[in-house]
Design a protein around this motif. Structure first.
Motif, PDB file in Angstrom:
ATOM      1  N   PHE A   1       9.249   3.438  -0.861  1.00 43.46           N
ATOM      2  CA  PHE A   1       8.798   3.335  -2.253  1.00 43.46           C
ATOM      3  C   PHE A   1       9.976   2.860  -3.084  1.00 43.46           C
TER       4      PHE A   1
ATOM      5  N   ARG B   1      -6.369   8.798  -1.104  1.00 44.77           N
ATOM      6  CA  ARG B   1      -5.592   9.420  -0.020  1.00 44.77           C
ATOM      7  C   ARG B   1      -5.730   8.520   1.204  1.00 44.77           C
ATOM      8  N   ALA B   2      -4.612   8.217   1.854  1.00 39.71           N
ATOM      9  CA  ALA B   2      -4.663   7.313   3.013  1.00 39.71           C
ATOM     10  C   ALA B   2      -5.345   8.013   4.184  1.00 39.71           C
TER      11      ALA B   2
ATOM     12  N   GLY C   1       3.858   7.151   7.887  1.00 36.67           N
ATOM     13  CA  GLY C   1       3.473   5.874   7.272  1.00 36.67           C
ATOM     14  C   GLY C   1       1.973   5.764   7.064  1.00 36.67           C
TER      15      GLY C   1
HETATM   16  P1  ADP Z   1      -1.125  13.411  -2.470  1.00 34.26           P
HETATM   17  O1  ADP Z   1       0.150  13.329  -1.716  1.00 34.26           O
HETATM   18  O2  ADP Z   1      -1.279  14.629  -3.282  1.00 34.26           O
HETATM   19  O3  ADP Z   1      -2.321  13.117  -1.622  1.00 34.26           O
HETATM   20  P2  ADP Z   1      -0.136  11.083  -3.867  1.00 34.26           P
HETATM   21  O4  ADP Z   1      -0.697  10.348  -5.029  1.00 34.26           O
HETATM   22  O5  ADP Z   1       1.252  11.592  -3.982  1.00 34.26           O
HETATM   23  O6  ADP Z   1      -1.162  12.227  -3.550  1.00 34.26           O
HETATM   24  O7  ADP Z   1      -0.211  10.136  -2.640  1.00 34.26           O
HETATM   25  C1  ADP Z   1      -1.401   9.399  -2.401  1.00 34.26           C
HETATM   26  C2  ADP Z   1      -1.553   9.102  -0.937  1.00 34.26           C
HETATM   27  O8  ADP Z   1      -0.542   8.191  -0.523  1.00 34.26           O
HETATM   28  C3  ADP Z   1      -1.331  10.283  -0.055  1.00 34.26           C
HETATM   29  O9  ADP Z   1      -2.514  11.030   0.099  1.00 34.26           O
HETATM   30  C4  ADP Z   1      -0.896   9.673   1.242  1.00 34.26           C
HETATM   31  O10 ADP Z   1      -2.023   9.265   1.973  1.00 34.26           O
HETATM   32  C5  ADP Z   1      -0.143   8.451   0.797  1.00 34.26           C
HETATM   33  N1  ADP Z   1       1.322   8.667   0.793  1.00 34.26           N
HETATM   34  C6  ADP Z   1       2.092   8.942  -0.262  1.00 34.26           C
HETATM   35  N2  ADP Z   1       3.391   8.994   0.094  1.00 34.26           N
HETATM   36  C7  ADP Z   1       3.439   8.742   1.406  1.00 34.26           C
HETATM   37  C8  ADP Z   1       4.493   8.680   2.377  1.00 34.26           C
HETATM   38  N3  ADP Z   1       5.780   8.835   2.046  1.00 34.26           N
HETATM   39  N4  ADP Z   1       4.157   8.412   3.668  1.00 34.26           N
HETATM   40  C9  ADP Z   1       2.875   8.216   4.006  1.00 34.26           C
HETATM   41  N5  ADP Z   1       1.837   8.276   3.149  1.00 34.26           N
HETATM   42  C10 ADP Z   1       2.114   8.545   1.858  1.00 34.26           C
END
Ligand code: ADP
Length: 545
Positions: A533, A491-492, A476
């Motif tokens: 999502f 990116r989180a 999460g």
């Molecule tokens: P990437 O995965 O290549 O970094 P994305 O655009 O797919 O890029 O996702 C952006 C950000 O969202 C990710 O870096 C992550 O921090 C967060 N994220 C995406 N999907 C999830 C998930 N299912 N659980 C937790 N964090 C997620």
């Protein structure tokens, strides 16, 4: 009128007060030889007329400006005497001349000065005027004589009181009016000051601001707005807003009148970030517009305020950036494909290679594949023309395919894939693009569940929309990060801390794909509590969610 009288000099003021009485006496004097010839021989009567003439001249000749203000009351007081002489000289033929005392009585009462003296004189004057003629008839006085002796002075006293009250009242009203006038002047000055301040603030900002009424006629515009209007005005100077040079995204197609920002605003629309191009040639500017309606107290639309921000620099920088990314990605693809092709060939015929060499080549292969996927994402992101070709599509089939391709990744990460999707489930979707969006969400769900867990794909629909939910039990992210995941390159913190590789592009592309379908995507997440999502798609062509 009162103001004009005040502006006159004191001599003219006094003369004007005396004028009505003087005129009447002059008329009587002129008429005397014809109407009452016997009076020509009355010295008292002639003296009365002479005193009136002298008094009238004295009004002009006395230097009132050098005397106290109350000094001119000597004139009405002497008028009483003059009228007494005139009337008693003309009695009994013209005993009605006593009524002339009304002029000095009014003057004394209206002056507002020597109040008590004026009131006493208003009664005493008429009494003394009436006395001589009655004294001649004493003691044979009739009831009428006595009545007039009492009534006439009382009437004049009543007139004096009435005038006094009226003039006091008038003065109070005058003072109130003056106070109100003063207040209004102060309010006007304050409102002018505020208007100047507002104009200065508006002119100091570098965004164009215009307020229009409900017909689109301009009420107010700042300097920047005037500059933008100049750019938008065609060479022939057409002032009509519909003929202004306002173009769509491609910079050349004129915007139809109903799509122009001001027209949209006066139709009552509220909008923001509406990009238009104005002007032509090197002067052309990209302008982001926003509008808010103006309402009156009854909630009726009275106009609108429209704001124009010049974003040419930003738009050009984004375009240059997209071009660079697109060129670089294109240049990367051929060598990467060549690397991958050659590795495939080497791995296919790996007999002479050691296990370690094969392992290393497989690492090179995986990383090259990742690099190619990243380049594909970059290319897609850079192209603003991400095209979708929606048609009636069974979403359950797409889910099945997506689960199939994610199976290997899920097994490696010890993640269980579960699907609850009714079959068939129809939506108006481009199978390729929605498949890509779904793959993105499922592969993220697995990627961000480093300790294993369950990824559940569920779906439900109504007559107008279909909801597709991808839920995981992974790491999460903080809710404030969840609000930003659809931004490019975001990116989180949780992903960065866990050193999970990624470029932050997948979700931004996913969102674009959904929006091009007239759909939407949302994210809900908790740090350590997994993420959900939700994609929403229309069921019919032209539908919106
Ligand atoms: P990437 O995965 O290549 O970094 P994305 O655009 O797919 O890029 O996702 C952006 C950000 O969202 C990710 O870096 C992550 O921090 C967060 N994220 C995406 N999907 C999830 C998930 N299912 N659980 C937790 N964090 C997620």
């Amino acid at each position: 009128m009162a103001l004009k009288f005040k502006n006159l000099g004191p001599r003219t003021q006094v003369a004007l007060c005396q004028l009505p009485l003087a005129l009447i006496v002059i008329v009587i004097a002129v008429m005397t030889p014809f109407a009452w010839p016997s009076l020509v021989g009355s010295p008292l009567y002639l003296a009365g007329i002479a005193i009136h003439v002298i008094l009238f001249l004295a009004c002009f000749l006395t230097p009132w400006e050098r005397l106290r203000r109350s000094a001119y009351l000597v004139i009405p007081i002497l008028d009483l005497l003059a009228i007494g002489i005139l009337r008693n000289g003309a009695a009994p033929l013209l005993s009605g001349l006593a009524i002339l005392v009304i002029f000095p009585v009014i003057w004394l009462a209206a002056s507002g000065m020597l109040i008590r003296t004026s009131l006493v004189l208003s009664a005493l004057g008429p009494l003394l005027i009436m006395l001589p003629s009655l004294a001649g008839r004493f003691p044979n006085l009739t009831a009428a004589d006595i009545t007039s002796l009492i009534l006439f002075p009382l009437m004049m006293l009543a007139v004096a009181f009435a005038i006094r009250f009226a003039s006091v009242n008038m003065r109070v009203q005058q003072r109130q009016l003056q106070a109100m006038g003063e207040e209004l002047r102060e309010l006007l000055a304050a409102s002018r000051e505020r208007e100047r301040l507002l104009t200065t603030i508006l002119d100091a900002t570098d965004v164009g601001i215009v307020a229009v009424d409900s017909n689109g006629d301009q009420l107010l515009a700042n300097n920047m707005m005037r500059r933008l209007q100049q750019i938008a005005t065609p060479a022939d100077g057409a002032a009509n807003e519909d003929q202004h040079l306002v173009f769509a995204h491609d910079k050349v197609t004129p915007l139809p009148p109903d799509k122009r920002p001001i027209r949209r605003a006066i139709e009552g629309e509220s909008f923001a970030d509406y990009l238009v191009w104005i002007g032509e040639g090197p002067q052309q500017r990209a302008v982001s517009t926003a509008a808010r309606p103006l309402m009156d107290d009854g909630g009726r639309l009275t106009g609108a305020v429209v704001v124009f921000s010049d974003v040419t620099g930003l738009v050009e920088a984004i375009a240059a950036n997209e071009e660079l990314v697109s060129n670089v990605s294109h240049e990367f693809r051929s060598p990467l494909n060549s690397i991958l092709g050659n590795i495939d060939l080497v791995l296919e015929d790996s007999e002479g290679l050691s296990d370690l060499a094969v392992q290393r080549l497989e690492v090179v292969q995986r990383n090259s594949e990742r690099l190619l996927a990243l380049v594909a994402d970059l290319t897609l992101e850079a192209s603003s023309a991400l095209k979708v070709h929606p048609k009636r599509t069974d979403i359950s089939g797409l889910v099945e395919t997506s689960i199939g391709s994610a199976q290997a990744q899920a097994e490696r990460s010890a993640v269980a894939l579960v699907a609850h999707v009714p079959s068939p489930l129809w939506a108006y979707a481009d199978p390729l693009r929605i498949g890509q969006a779904l793959d993105n969400l499922v592969s993220n769900a697995i990627k961000y569940s480093p300790d294993g867990g369950t990824v559940t794909i569920s779906a439900a629909g109504t007559e107008t929309w279909v909801k597709l939910v991808v839920q995981d039990t992974g790491m999460g992210m903080a809710p404030e990060d969840a609000a930003k995941v659809f931004r490019r390159f975001f990116r989180a913190e949780s992903a960065r801390n866990a050193a999970i590789p990624g470029a932050g592009l997948g979700l931004s592309i996913t969102k674009t794909i959904l929006e091009r379908h007239g759909g939407a995507i949302a994210c809900a997440s908790d740090l350590g509590g997994g993420s959900t999502f939700t994609m929403t798609l229309p069921v019919e062509s032209g539908g919106r969610v």
